[in-house]
Design an enzyme around this catalytic site. Structure first.
Site, PDB file in Angstrom:
ATOM      1  CB  THR A 149     -30.550   5.943 -20.621  1.00 18.84           C
ATOM      2  OG1 THR A 149     -31.099   5.676 -19.324  1.00 18.84           O
ATOM      3  CG2 THR A 149     -31.606   5.641 -21.661  1.00 18.84           C
ATOM      4  CB  ILE A 174     -13.310   9.627 -12.089  1.00 18.81           C
ATOM      5  CG1 ILE A 174     -14.122   8.454 -12.649  1.00 18.81           C
ATOM      6  CG2 ILE A 174     -13.127  10.698 -13.167  1.00 18.81           C
ATOM      7  CD1 ILE A 174     -15.549   8.811 -13.021  1.00 18.81           C
ATOM      8  CB  ILE A 195      -7.153   8.724  -7.917  1.00 20.38           C
ATOM      9  CG1 ILE A 195      -7.465   9.154  -6.484  1.00 20.38           C
ATOM     10  CG2 ILE A 195      -5.772   8.071  -7.985  1.00 20.38           C
ATOM     11  CD1 ILE A 195      -6.595  10.283  -5.948  1.00 20.38           C
ATOM     12  CD  GLU A 214     -12.702  11.837  -1.009  1.00 28.61           C
ATOM     13  OE1 GLU A 214     -13.709  11.486  -0.355  1.00 28.61           O
ATOM     14  OE2 GLU A 214     -12.715  11.962  -2.248  1.00 28.61           O
ATOM     15  NE  ARG A 220     -20.582   8.447 -15.437  1.00 27.83           N
ATOM     16  CZ  ARG A 220     -20.256   9.356 -16.362  1.00 27.83           C
ATOM     17  NH1 ARG A 220     -19.186  10.128 -16.191  1.00 27.83           N
ATOM     18  NH2 ARG A 220     -20.972   9.495 -17.459  1.00 27.83           N
ATOM     19  CG  HIS A 232      11.777 -15.889 -12.201  1.00 22.77           C
ATOM     20  ND1 HIS A 232      11.628 -14.826 -11.332  1.00 22.77           N
ATOM     21  CD2 HIS A 232      13.091 -15.909 -12.552  1.00 22.77           C
ATOM     22  CE1 HIS A 232      12.807 -14.243 -11.156  1.00 22.77           C
ATOM     23  NE2 HIS A 232      13.708 -14.884 -11.885  1.00 22.77           N
TER      24      HIS A 232
END
Length: 473
Positions: A151, A191, A193, A210, A280, A452
């Site tokens: 869920t 999220i 950033i 932060e 979350r 390269h």
């Protein structure tokens, strides 16, 4: 009338629908219950829509730099309505794809809210699913041999920091009708950033607050430092070691003000919008867990290594069990759970082999242990690092900031972790992921001839650098 199934899955997000497809492949009669849209958070409120917006922001930022590439462009502007229309078109196309996969797999999809019932006339064990149908029809009763709870999750908020007005989570931000001229982002994780990067590229004045002493604190410290340096270089204000004080929140018409305690000093911040990005939380309410013996620990469903709960016929995967809340992790958890149900004897997931990505500008990606984690685990480590500034393709792209870092075990030479920040590293990390799966050494990566000019040459050079043998560094 109740209908019987081998497997019923609650939740049609990335974990749920992938599990349904694998169950169908294994011949299990399968039903999927989803109250919203198939594809879940990842498709409709997370991975896909946010990356579509990030791509538009990237194109806009690149276009503003077009003179560097010898291209003259005038009147560059963002039409945010069209940006949102493009995002919605991509989401809808993928949504139709998932619907097609369900039909192709002959998977019954019930559009409604599923709830696990306790022992009843239908079954002596908890697990019968009652579905409250979205269309108002009578509840559907589904009798499964096995259940998978998938869920998902929703944005977490801070106590006292109510969502509404000028305060939002990523859910509300994804449907903004216009770009705010300024925004405060509470939370400097992945999220936060990504939103800081996107809105800065779109021209907003961005402040990131932060709580930890560095942004993206779960990443290697050198990656965090480089990301912070490059965010500041772009004009993003980054405030670390800051505790937001929700009780100070005030809103006016078109603005929001909040204070934070920063290293013992209270500072005030004002912007047009405030985005709460502090993680979350699992969607476990209202699905009938109380009718079972399923254990919930710290807000998440507890499972064993095969994702069985205390009710052995009921499994749980994805964000509802905590851990790495990533779409690709949920998908693989779903596959392991289904294969265990089908008696396929799957191997448990080694989460140290999971690649993690940040889709900001610059991008960041990693797999395995950080240097700090490896040392804490008792490894004697050696590292190699190589800058994109010495990579021709990065200079051609005009994106030469960043580096690749490899952490290896000094005793066995096994690669313990790979950490990248720079252009398109989210597309390059899978090479490192494969190296981890195969217990590769830096020597083996270094002897993989990288074409390269490519950005992936930085991986080969970083592998050489572990032994001090980098060619171009």
């Amino acid at each position: 009338m109740a209908e019987e199934y081998d497997l019923i899955i609650l939740g049609g997000g990335t974990g749920g629908y992938v599990a349904a497809i694998r169950a169908s492949q294994l011949g299990l009669k399968t039903a999927l219950v989803e109250k919203g849209k198939l594809g879940g958070t990842c498709l409709h409120k997370g991975c896909i829509p946010s990356k579509a917006l990030l791509r538009s922001a990237e194109v806009y930022a690149t276009t503003k730099r077009s003179e560097e590439f010898g291209i003259s462009v005038s009147d560059v502007a963002v039409n945010f309505t069209k940006v949102q229309e493009r995002k919605n078109k991509i989401v809808e196309q993928l949504h139709k794809g998932v619907q097609h996969l369900m039909k192709q797999g002959k998977i019954d999809v019930f559009e409604g809210t599923g709830r696990i019932l306790g022992p009843s006339i239908f079954s002596p064990m908890p697990g019968t699913i009652s579905v409250e149908m979205n269309n108002g029809d009578e509840n559907a009763m589904l009798i499964p041999k096995n259940v998978i709870v998938a869920t998902g999750s929703r944005p977490r908020t801070l106590p006292g920091l109510e969502i509404g007005g000028n305060v939002m989570t990523s859910d509300e931000a994804l449907v903004m009708e216009e770009i705010p001229n300024s925004i405060i982002i509470v939370g400097g994780g992945v999220i936060g950033i990504e939103w800081a990067s996107m809105l800065s590229d779109f021209g907003a004045d961005v402040t990131v607050i932060e709580y930890a002493d560095r942004i993206i604190p779960t990443e290697d410290k050198e990656i965090s430092r480089e990301m912070q340096r490059l965010m500041k270089k772009r004009g993003v204000k980054v405030v670390t070691s800051a505790k937001v004080l929700p009780e100070t929140l005030t809103q006016a018409d078109g603005s929001v003000t909040i204070s934070a305690e920063v290293k013992g000093e209270q500072r005030e911040f004002t912007a047009a919008k405030l985005l709460v990005s502090v993680g979350r939380q699992a969607n476990i309410e209202g699905i009938g867990l109380e009718n079972t013996d399923i254990q919930v620990e710290k807000g998440y469903i507890a499972t064993n290594e095969f994702f069985q709960t205390k009710e052995s016929h009921i499994y749980a995967i994805g964000d509802v069990i905590g851990g790495l809340q990533l779409a690709h992790v949920a998908s693989h958890e779903g596959i392991v759970a289904v294969e265990h149900i089908a008696g396929q004897n799957p191997a448990p997931i080694d989460y140290s082999l999971v690649s993690k990505c940040i889709y900001s500008s610059p991008e960041a990606a990693s797999v395995g242990y950080t240097e700090e984690e490896a040392k804490e685990m008792g490894f004697k480590v050696k590292t190699g690092k190589f800058s994109f500034r010495a990579i021709g393709k990065a200079l051609v792209f005009g994106e030469a900031d960043g580096f690749v870092k490899i952490v290896a075990d000094e005793e066995t030479n096994d690669i313990l972790g790979v950490h990248m920040i720079g252009p398109h590293v989210t597309d390059m990390i899978s090479e490192a992921g494969l190296a981890r799966v195969l217990d590769a050494t830096p020597w083996e990566i270094a002897n993989t001839i990288h074409p390269h000019p490519t950005l992936s040459e930085a991986i080969g050079e970083a592998a050489l650098a572990v032994e001090g043998k980098a060619i171009h560094g």
